[in-house]
Structure formats: structure tokens, C-alpha cells
Design an enzyme around this catalytic site. Structure first.
Site, PDB file in Angstrom:
ATOM      1  CB  SER A 146      -0.999  -0.035   1.193  1.00  0.00           C
ATOM      2  OG  SER A 146      -1.981   0.939   0.861  1.00  0.00           O
ATOM      3  CD  GLU A 167      -5.336  -4.475  -3.759  1.00  0.00           C
ATOM      4  OE1 GLU A 167      -5.305  -4.083  -2.733  1.00  0.00           O
ATOM      5  OE2 GLU A 167      -4.386  -4.861  -4.592  1.00  0.00           O
ATOM      6  CG  HIS A 220      -5.544  -2.847   0.513  1.00  0.00           C
ATOM      7  ND1 HIS A 220      -4.704  -2.405  -0.532  1.00  0.00           N
ATOM      8  CD2 HIS A 220      -5.190  -1.898   1.449  1.00  0.00           C
ATOM      9  CE1 HIS A 220      -3.924  -1.580  -0.255  1.00  0.00           C
ATOM     10  NE2 HIS A 220      -4.241  -1.146   1.014  1.00  0.00           N
TER      11      HIS A 220
END
Length: 496
Positions: free
Chosen positions: A178, A305, A402
Site C-alpha cells: 500500500s 482490493e 487489500h
């Protein structure tokens, strides 16, 4: 005890590993050092205690099992090392950069523990860096991208000190997910980081670099929320806590206003700034022109995600066709792209189309685009996708969303708070998947070979991808939606 160039530090030995925590790599970035590039840490006499993590950077987040920020703690630029206790031979170094939307998180999170990767043969380093306005807010007369400059200073510490911990300074791999993955893309393209690392692992890289005009406009909003002028004097007069609180108020305003543009959907205010110095160009463009060509790159994204953002309520739900069209317009996505997604997902609810489109736009397609740019310029590049799925104890689906990949790659499936990311306790298939991912990272950091073939023809219609899954991995082509994003670059309108 380990002797660094600034002084001696004593950690602990646990099952053959030496764990040394909270080592300063730069001076506290407050007082005379506030908003400046990181300054050298002061040497110390005697033996420093290295048994506890250092303080976290200013933020409002409170994460499971991790320390929270307190305004009286200023020594936030520290790092941690997991290394062999026997010093038998230099080990490859893996330098982990944590995520958190450039706004929250720290190296002290339980799921970032370096033990498993160290047991796989690596010397592991994790670090804190400045976040939010302190790290990425624009202040007239001061350098932008202070969070990136902190990371560079930590890598310089690795270059100068890691051999004392059994690490090889000539074999350093940076890794992150990320915002950590986005940081790595920036470091690969930044001349200031040249020569400090040799390989890179970037998971779920966000499309989140901002022009200076955006950062300047945001400073005006944060200054207004803090009740100060958007000048160097005004921003220095506001305490770190005041700027954290002001930033949260700006976030709330965007979240509550559907007409406020792209920040309404993903209220990440801060990110790397195209400042012409530390970050001269968008990383995709820089890598496409050969920046970082000598660095081996391994990238990964998850299949779903944006499901995480929906689950935690950090973004509004889009459940109508009108809302979907507004989202595409606010992100600067072409109308025909939305129509193609709708055709591919003809029977899906609008929310599912939105989550797929948003996840691809912000993370998945951008991650693959970064990899293809690197490969096209001659860099060795490896593609992978995390697609681990299972059923929750309550019968609901577990999504490959995610950050679900992080505890698998770091071997922290039993850490505090991880069961939320992974959908419940790990089973035997999960542990086998984690061992495979750890082996791949260790092999890549050691030799540049994760265990599958590199990307050789990024212009091919079907791009091969190594897919992490349970019970067994597989090879597939990139997702159907990847082809739709091939020539699309998000172009959101100016800050509103």
C-alpha cells in the site's frame, strides 16, 4: 549488544535471533528539525536499551496491538532489526516500509514482526517515518516528501550499520505494501535513493502521487481547519496534534460531501508530491524511461482490493448507476471504461462493479502498469496476484482484499488483529501458503529469483501472472479488466 556508529545498543535474543528495537536513525523531527529533511541522530554514551519499539509518528489511528501516538513522544525516527545471533555470515537484508495511506501505522504493528523472514535467512529491518501533514504536507520554504526523505535516511543507516547486525549492505531489498509499496515506487524513481537498495518488492501500489498545486491547496484547507495561516510561520505555530486534528476535519468534510470530487470516495489526503527534487516525475513515467532499471522488481496486488475499504466503512457505498457514473467522472475515468466493466459484470450488483472498478483504478491496474513500465525499460520484473479465498466460520465469504496478503508474506498469521484481515484463524492450507510466500520473498531477496519466470513481453495481449491461492498456486493471465485499463490513466479534476 551491538555497536553501531552512534553507540552501543542491547536487544534480546529469542530462539537464536537477535531482536533490536527502537534504534534512532535520525534526530527527532520536531523543534528546530520540524518540517526539515531528517537530521543526523546524536551519538549516545553507554548502552542504549533496544528492547522496545520507538514512539509512533503523529496520527489519530489506534491499531490493534500497536502503540498509539502521544504528543509528548518525539523520537519517532527509529528502526528495528531482526538478525542472526551467531553472525555466521552476512545475510541478505530485507527493509520493510509499512503502509497506512501515508497517514497512519507504524513498524510496531504485530503483523509487521520480522521473525519469520529472519528465520528464512534474511536480516530484517523495519522503520517508522513521518506521516500525514508532518511527512507529506506542503510547507512553503521547507522540503516536500519528508516521509520519503526519512525512508532514505533509514536506508543510509542500513548502508552504514547493518553489517554489525550480520546483514550484507551490498544486498538490500526494500519491500512494502500500500503506502509502503507506493513509497518503494517513488524510491526506485528518485535520484536521492540511488544505490541504497538492489531489489524491490511492492504490493498493492496506489496511484497516489500529487502535483505540488494539489499539495498547496490542501495546505490551505488544513491551515484553515487549524485556524492558522498557510505559511511556514503559520504551520509551525500549529502543534503536530493540531494538524492531525485539522486533517481529520478536512477528511470528514470530504467524506460527508458527495459533490466534493474524488476525495469523497477515498479520503487519503496525503501522498508523495511531485516536487521536482526528491520526486521529479510520476514513478510509472520515470520507470518507463529507465529509472531504476538495474533494480529487480517483484509486484503483487490482491484480487479484491477495495473490499476492505467497504468493510471498514472508510468509503461511501455506491449502489446506483448514477452514483457509479459520478464516481467514474470524479476520478477522470473515460465513460467507455465504465460501460466495459458493466458488460463484463452484467449480472453483478452496482456495488460490486464499483468495488471492482475502484480497486483496479487505485491499486491493481496501477501495480501492473508499474511492473510493465519497468519491464519495458529493460528491468527484470515479476508479476503476482493474491487470490486466497475461503469461507468464514459464519458461512460468509473471505475476500482477497487489500492487506490480506501481508500476514502471509511476513509469516504473522497468529498476530493480534490479523484474524480480521484473513477472515478467521489460519488453517493448514493458509500456513502452507504463507510458507510458500516467505520462501519466494527470501529467494528473491537472496538471488533475484522468486520461483517463477519474469515478465518478458509486457505488450502481449495475455500477461502471465503467478497467482497465490489455496491450496495450491497457479499461473494465469492478467484479469479481464486489466486489458480494459491498459491505456487508461486516472485524471481526476483539481482539488475541490
Amino acid at each position: 549488544m551491538v555497536v553501531t556508529k552512534l553507540g552501543s545498543v542491547r536487544g534480546t535474543v529469542v530462539d537464536g535471533l537477535r531482536v533490536t528495537l527502537g534504534i534512532p536513525y535520525a534526530a527527532p523531527p520536531f523543534g528546530a528539525g520540524r518540517f526539515r529533511a531528517p537530521m543526523p541522530a546524536a551519538p549516545w554514551d553507554g548502552v542504549r536499551d533496544g528492547t522496545r519499539f520507538g514512539p509512533v509518528a503523529p496520527q489519530s489511528a489506534e491499531l490493534p496491538g500497536a502503540p498509539v501516538w502521544r504528543p509528548d513522544q518525539e523520537d519517532v525516527l527509529t528502526l528495528n532489526v531482526w538478525s542472526p545471533a551467531d553472525d555466521s555470515e552476512p545475510r541478505p537484508v530485507l527493509f520493510w516500509i509499512h503502509g497506512g495511506a501515508y497517514t497512519f501505522g507504524s513498524s510496531a504493528q504485530p503483523d509487521y514482526d520480522g521473525t519469520a523472514l529472519a528465520r528464512a535467512g534474511l536480516t530484517v529491518v523495519t522503520c517508522n517515518y513521518r506521516l500525514g501533514f508532518e511527512g507529506f504536507g506542503h510547507v512553503p520554504g521547507f522540503p516536500d516528501n519528508r516521509g520519503l526523505l526519512d525512508q532514505i535516511a533509514a536506508l543510509e543507516w542500513v548502508r552504514d550499520n547493518i553489517s554489525a547486525f550480520g546483514g550484507d549492505p551490498d544486498n538490500v531489498t526494500v519491500a512494502g505494501q500500500s503506502a509502503g509499496g507506493g513509497s518503494i515506487a517513488c524510491l526506485m524513481s528518485s535520484p536521492r535513493a540511488e544505490g541504497l537498495f538492489h531489489r524491490a518488492v511492492a504490493h498493492s501500489v496506489p496511484d497516489a502521487t500529487f502535483p505540488r498545486e494539489f499539495a498547496e491547496g490542501l495546505t490551505r484547507q488544513v491551515a484553515d481547519a487549524a485556524g492558522v495561516e498557510p505559511t511556514a510561520h503559520g504551520m509551525l505555530s500549529a502543534s503536530p496534534q493540531a494538524l492531525v486534528e485539522a486533517s481529520d476535519r478536512v477528511v470528514a468534510r470530504y467524506a460527508d460531501d458527495p459533490s466534493s470530487g474524488f476525495l469523497h470516495y477515498d479520503t487519503v489526503l496525503y501522498g508523495p508530491v511531485l516536487d521536482g527534487e526528491t520526486l521529479r516525475r510520476d514513478p510509472v513515467d520515470a520507470l518507463a524511461d529507465g529509472a531504476g532499471r538495474s533494480i529487480d522488481l517483484l509486484v503483487c496486488h490482491t484480487t479484491e482490493e477495495y473490499r476492505l475499504m467497504h468493510e471498514v466503512g472508510s468509503m461511501p457505498s455506491v449502489s446506483t448507476e448514477e452514483g457509479l457514473a459520478r464516481f467514474a467522472a470524479d476520478y477522470g475515468l473515460p465513460a467507455d471504461l465504465l460501460a466495459q466493466y458493466r458488460a463484463l459484470m452484467a449480472d453483478a450488483p452496482v456495488l460490486d462493479v464499483f468495488l471492482a472498478l475502484a480497486g483496479d483504478a487505485v491499486f491493481a491496474a496501477h501495480t501492473v502498469r508499474l511492473a510493465e513500465a519497468h519491464a519495458r525499460a529493460g528491468g527484470r520484473t515479476f508479476l503476482s496476484r493474491f487470490d486466497r479465498r475461503r469461507t468464514r466460520p459464519d458461512g460468509g465469504p473471505v475476500h482477497a482484499w487489500h492487506a490480506a496478503d501481508v500476514p502471509f508474506t511476513l509469516g504473522t498469521l497468529d498476530a493480534t488483529g490479523v484474524d480480521f484481515l484473513t477472515g478467521g484463524p489460519a488453517d493448514t492450507d493458509d500456513r502452507a501458503l504463507s510458507r510458500r510466500m516467505i520462501r519466494a520473498w527470501a529467494a528473491f531477496a537472496s538471488t533475484g529469483e522468486p520461483g517463477w519466470a519474469p515478465l518478458t513481453d509486457p505488450s502481449a495481449p495475455s500477461v502471465p501472472v503467478h497467482v497465490w491461492a489455496v491450496p495450491h498456486d497457479r499461473t494465469e493471465s492478467a484479469s479481464p479488466t486489466h486489458a480494459l485499463f491498459r491505456d487508461v490513466r486516472m485524471d481526476p479534476p483539481a482539488l475541490r
